[in-house]
Design a protein around this motif. Structure first.
Motif, mmCIF file in Angstrom:
data_model
loop_
_atom_site.group_PDB
_atom_site.id
_atom_site.type_symbol
_atom_site.label_atom_id
_atom_site.label_comp_id
_atom_site.label_asym_id
_atom_site.label_seq_id
_atom_site.Cartn_x
_atom_site.Cartn_y
_atom_site.Cartn_z
ATOM 1 N N GLY A 320 23.957 -1.674 -3.096
ATOM 2 C CA GLY A 320 23.536 -0.291 -3.272
ATOM 3 C C GLY A 320 24.451 0.541 -4.141
ATOM 4 N N THR A 321 25.406 -0.097 -4.830
ATOM 5 C CA THR A 321 26.307 0.631 -5.718
ATOM 6 C C THR A 321 25.954 0.323 -7.174
ATOM 7 O OG1 THR A 321 27.974 -1.127 -5.908
ATOM 8 C CG2 THR A 321 28.125 0.342 -3.988
ATOM 9 N N HIS A 322 26.720 0.897 -8.080
ATOM 10 C CA HIS A 322 26.475 0.671 -9.509
ATOM 11 C C HIS A 322 26.882 -0.729 -9.959
ATOM 12 C CE1 HIS A 322 24.826 4.450 -10.745
ATOM 13 N NE2 HIS A 322 25.834 5.146 -10.247
ATOM 14 N N MET A 378 27.735 -0.066 -22.008
ATOM 15 C CA MET A 378 27.097 0.424 -20.793
ATOM 16 C C MET A 378 27.476 -0.446 -19.596
ATOM 17 S SD MET A 378 23.332 1.229 -22.402
ATOM 18 C CE MET A 378 22.496 1.361 -20.831
ATOM 19 N N THR A 379 27.501 -1.750 -19.802
ATOM 20 C CA THR A 379 27.846 -2.666 -18.713
ATOM 21 C C THR A 379 29.266 -2.422 -18.238
ATOM 22 O OG1 THR A 379 26.355 -4.331 -19.649
ATOM 23 C CG2 THR A 379 27.980 -5.095 -18.060
ATOM 24 N N MET A 380 30.189 -2.229 -19.187
ATOM 25 C CA MET A 380 31.577 -1.977 -18.798
ATOM 26 C C MET A 380 31.721 -0.641 -18.061
ATOM 27 S SD MET A 380 33.249 -4.647 -19.689
ATOM 28 C CE MET A 380 31.753 -5.492 -19.162
ATOM 29 N N ALA A 381 31.006 0.399 -18.541
ATOM 30 C CA ALA A 381 31.056 1.700 -17.869
ATOM 31 C C ALA A 381 30.492 1.609 -16.461
ATOM 32 C CB ALA A 381 30.285 2.733 -18.692
ATOM 33 N N LEU A 382 29.381 0.882 -16.310
ATOM 34 C CA LEU A 382 28.776 0.723 -14.987
ATOM 35 C C LEU A 382 29.638 -0.134 -14.076
ATOM 36 C CD1 LEU A 382 25.079 0.297 -16.125
ATOM 37 C CD2 LEU A 382 25.944 2.096 -14.621
ATOM 38 N N ALA A 383 30.322 -1.122 -14.646
ATOM 39 C CA ALA A 383 31.237 -1.942 -13.841
ATOM 40 C C ALA A 383 32.363 -1.070 -13.289
ATOM 41 C CB ALA A 383 31.795 -3.083 -14.691
ATOM 42 N N ALA A 384 32.935 -0.229 -14.153
ATOM 43 C CA ALA A 384 34.011 0.665 -13.700
ATOM 44 C C ALA A 384 33.494 1.639 -12.648
ATOM 45 C CB ALA A 384 34.576 1.430 -14.900
ATOM 46 N N ALA A 385 32.285 2.183 -12.882
ATOM 47 C CA ALA A 385 31.704 3.112 -11.905
ATOM 48 C C ALA A 385 31.418 2.410 -10.592
ATOM 49 C CB ALA A 385 30.424 3.723 -12.469
ATOM 50 N N GLY A 386 30.863 1.199 -10.647
ATOM 51 C CA GLY A 386 30.498 0.478 -9.433
ATOM 52 C C GLY A 386 31.700 0.051 -8.617
ATOM 53 N N ILE A 387 32.730 -0.442 -9.283
ATOM 54 C CA ILE A 387 33.945 -0.867 -8.562
ATOM 55 C C ILE A 387 34.628 0.346 -7.937
ATOM 56 C CG2 ILE A 387 36.238 -1.870 -8.854
ATOM 57 C CD1 ILE A 387 34.977 -3.647 -11.062
ATOM 58 N N SER A 388 34.713 1.444 -8.701
ATOM 59 C CA SER A 388 35.312 2.672 -8.156
ATOM 60 C C SER A 388 34.499 3.194 -6.978
ATOM 61 C CB SER A 388 35.389 3.744 -9.250
ATOM 62 O OG SER A 388 36.169 3.312 -10.332
ATOM 63 N N GLN A 389 33.186 3.184 -7.115
ATOM 64 C CA GLN A 389 32.310 3.659 -6.045
ATOM 65 C C GLN A 389 32.477 2.808 -4.794
ATOM 66 O OE1 GLN A 389 28.152 3.347 -7.020
ATOM 67 N NE2 GLN A 389 27.472 4.589 -5.274
ATOM 68 N N THR A 390 32.547 1.506 -4.953
ATOM 69 C CA THR A 390 32.717 0.605 -3.809
ATOM 70 C C THR A 390 34.021 0.906 -3.086
ATOM 71 O OG1 THR A 390 31.452 -1.140 -4.921
ATOM 72 C CG2 THR A 390 32.891 -1.813 -3.106
ATOM 73 N N TYR A 391 35.086 1.065 -3.846
ATOM 74 C CA TYR A 391 36.394 1.308 -3.233
ATOM 75 C C TYR A 391 36.445 2.667 -2.542
ATOM 76 C CZ TYR A 391 41.440 1.716 -2.653
ATOM 77 O OH TYR A 391 42.699 1.879 -2.119
ATOM 78 N N TYR A 400 29.266 10.214 -0.208
ATOM 79 C CA TYR A 400 28.558 9.835 -1.439
ATOM 80 C C TYR A 400 28.734 10.890 -2.528
ATOM 81 C CZ TYR A 400 24.741 8.894 -4.692
ATOM 82 O OH TYR A 400 24.017 8.656 -5.829
ATOM 83 N N LEU A 401 28.476 12.152 -2.210
ATOM 84 C CA LEU A 401 28.542 13.198 -3.226
ATOM 85 C C LEU A 401 29.963 13.410 -3.724
ATOM 86 C CD1 LEU A 401 26.019 15.834 -1.830
ATOM 87 C CD2 LEU A 401 25.691 14.204 -3.700
ATOM 88 N N GLU A 402 30.942 13.311 -2.824
ATOM 89 C CA GLU A 402 32.334 13.438 -3.246
ATOM 90 C C GLU A 402 32.716 12.296 -4.192
ATOM 91 O OE1 GLU A 402 36.699 14.385 -1.211
ATOM 92 O OE2 GLU A 402 35.063 13.579 0.018
ATOM 93 N N THR A 403 32.219 11.098 -3.887
ATOM 94 C CA THR A 403 32.473 9.949 -4.761
ATOM 95 C C THR A 403 31.832 10.145 -6.119
ATOM 96 O OG1 THR A 403 32.593 8.437 -2.865
ATOM 97 C CG2 THR A 403 32.141 7.460 -5.020
ATOM 98 N N GLN A 404 30.616 10.682 -6.126
ATOM 99 C CA GLN A 404 29.934 10.933 -7.393
ATOM 100 C C GLN A 404 30.734 11.873 -8.283
ATOM 101 O OE1 GLN A 404 26.893 9.441 -8.492
ATOM 102 N NE2 GLN A 404 27.558 8.158 -6.796
ATOM 103 N N ARG A 405 31.356 12.860 -7.680
ATOM 104 C CA ARG A 405 32.184 13.786 -8.463
ATOM 105 C C ARG A 405 33.395 13.070 -9.054
ATOM 106 N NH1 ARG A 405 36.648 16.396 -7.292
ATOM 107 N NH2 ARG A 405 36.544 15.835 -5.087
ATOM 108 N N MET A 406 33.954 12.133 -8.305
ATOM 109 C CA MET A 406 35.158 11.442 -8.761
ATOM 110 C C MET A 406 34.901 10.447 -9.894
ATOM 111 S SD MET A 406 37.043 10.615 -5.135
ATOM 112 C CE MET A 406 37.644 11.895 -4.051
ATOM 113 N N ILE A 407 33.668 9.935 -9.990
ATOM 114 C CA ILE A 407 33.391 8.912 -11.005
ATOM 115 C C ILE A 407 32.586 9.468 -12.181
ATOM 116 C CG2 ILE A 407 33.534 7.008 -9.354
ATOM 117 C CD1 ILE A 407 30.526 6.877 -9.250
ATOM 118 N N GLN A 408 32.595 10.799 -12.345
ATOM 119 C CA GLN A 408 31.857 11.412 -13.452
ATOM 120 C C GLN A 408 32.341 10.911 -14.814
ATOM 121 O OE1 GLN A 408 29.244 14.215 -13.521
ATOM 122 N NE2 GLN A 408 28.941 12.897 -11.751
#
Length: 459
Positions: A320-322, A378-391, A400-408
């Motif tokens: 369910g993450t990026h 795009m793949t690299m950006a999404l990988a960074a977003a997904g790994i950061s989101q998971t952590y 969720y919303l706080e995480t979204q702000r952090m990975i803008q």
């Protein structure tokens, strides 16, 4: 182009390219909603734009596959298409259903099943379209009394895709059952029978672009088909981890998902070997680039990146993450978008009555490199977003919303690389339009077709 009725493929390719552009537009709109504020929130919310974006992907890829079949089958069977008029009627009905579906989504008319949101009456229309298509192809082959292994795998994959659409027509009140059988359509399409379509189109292109021996190519095709069936069917289990099914799916899904990249690596290996032997001497360099790129990108995106998060021990954190978005974008683009763009680039000179050398342009190569570079970014950006989101979400426990702000910042990288990709797509559309309208074929087939038609290996 050898047969006059192969021109039927042109409107299918035109529709596929335009739908691809529309899909990219809704993708950019969906991405803009991550950055916010969303001025269209009350008109077109994220669930709507995402549904249109993902459904257009399936529609335009299938449109390209059907166009490819109408181009390949007459050449492989050495006969004119059974009914060009039926093919045009089928395309008109197919596009009408597509437009009705998108308009319905804009007004909230949907079944609410992810990737299968299309209302039931329109799904019945899809069944009719696939019936018309398969009838036309079957009658063409019956008339010729000749088919090749490449052709059989292509049509087998398309027929199986039509058959596996049946679970989409069945309604389940139980959520777990609905999710369970939904993957019979979605997974068994994109990680099962669509792989057969990819392998057949890749074999067809490699035979013509490299002059490789048909028997050798089709032996590789048997290997790929076997690996696809071995891993793709039970690999569906990686979608069953967390939906309320028995625990044995953790083992089945993990084990067979680990085998799924084998078929993709086999494709990349045989594409590289065949093209290395030929010395990349075919004049259609744009088609060569898309063909090689499809083999390589599908092995990375669908193979390596898919394997990276389908282990149960990993998926419990990344689900369910990026990370999924990362895999999905590169996998679909490499496996199905690029092979469609390859067959379009290969067929377009013959369809429009130009020599291969005349058809090549810097714009065509710019389209390739901009799209490939943009998708990789795009793949690299999404990988960074997904790994950061998971952590941040799953390990540290941020909301969720706080995480979204952090990975803008990763979304800004996603946006920048998406613009590069869109520029490449615009270049491809312009190059397609500049090729002109379809013309009648020349009296004698081109050199690559002559080579292909004299190869053994027909049934």
């Amino acid at each position: 182009m050898t047969f006059d009725t192969q021109r039927v493929a042109y409107p299918y390719f035109l529709a596929a390219v335009l739908l691809f552009a529309l899909q990219a537009a809704f993708g950019l709109l969906s991405l803009a909603k991550y950055l916010g504020p969303d001025p269209l929130l009350g008109v077109m919310h994220f669930a709507t734009t995402k549904a249109i974006h993902t459904n257009l992907l399936l529609v335009w890829c299938l449109t390209g596959f059907m166009g490819a079949a109408y181009y390949i089958v007459p050449e492989e069977s050495r006969t004119e298409l059974y009914s060009p008029r039926l093919a045009y009627v089928q395309l008109g009905l197919w596009l009408t259903i597509g437009v009705a579906t998108v308009v319905g989504y804009l007004f909230g008319i949907t079944e609410g099943r992810k990737l299968l949101e299309m209302p039931f009456p329109l799904k019945l229309g899809v069944v009719v379209v696939m019936g018309l298509f398969l009838f036309n192809i079957a009658m063409t082959i019956r008339k010729a009394k000749r088919w090749t292994t490449t052709e059989a795998v292509l049509i087998g994959g398309l027929a199986a895709a039509a058959l596996l659409f049946i679970p989409a027509l069945i309604h389940f009140d139980n959520y777990t059952l609905d999710r369970y059988y939904r993957w019979w359509v979605v997974h068994l399409w994109v990680e099962g029978v669509w792989m057969l379509i990819l392998a057949a189109m890749l074999a067809y292109l490699l035979i013509r672009l490299s002059g490789a021996d048909r028997e050798v190519m089709e032996k590789w095709l048997y290997v790929i088909v076997g690996l696809t069936f071995l891993s793709g069917i039970l690999g569906t289990g990686h979608h069953y981890y967390w939906i309320g099914v028995p625990r044995y799916w953790l083992f089945v899904g993990g084990f067979f998902s680990a085998l799924e990249p084998l078929a993709l690596f086999a494709m990349a290996m045989y594409a590289y070997n065949m093209l290395r032997r030929s010395g990349l001497s075919h004049p259609n360099t744009v088609a060569l680039h898309w063909t090689i790129g499809s083999a390589v990108f599908s092995a990375i995106g669908a193979g390596i990146l898919g394997l990276a998060h389908t282990w149960p021990q990993v998926n419990q954190w990344t689900h369910g993450t990026h990370v999924t978005t990362m895999h999905g974008h590169m996998a679909f683009f490499g496996a199905y978008a690029m092979i469609n763009l390859a067959i379009i680039s290969y067929a377009l000179p013959g369809l429009t009555g130009r020599r291969e050398e005349e058809a090549q342009s810097r714009l065509g190569l710019w389209a390739f490199w901009l799209m490939v570079g943009g998708m990789f970014g795009m793949t690299m950006a999404l990988a960074a977003a997904g790994i950061s989101q998971t952590y941040l979400e799953r390990i540290l426990g941020f909301g969720y919303l706080e995480t979204q702000r952090m990975i803008q910042v990763h979304y800004l990288m996603w946006l920048a690389t998406s613009v590069i990709f869109t520029a490449g797509l615009a270049a491809f559309v312009w190059n397609f339009a500049a090729a002109g309208l379809p013309r009648r074929p020349a009296v004698s087939p081109d050199r690559s077709t002559s080579i292909a038609l004299t190869q053994p290996g027909v049934a």
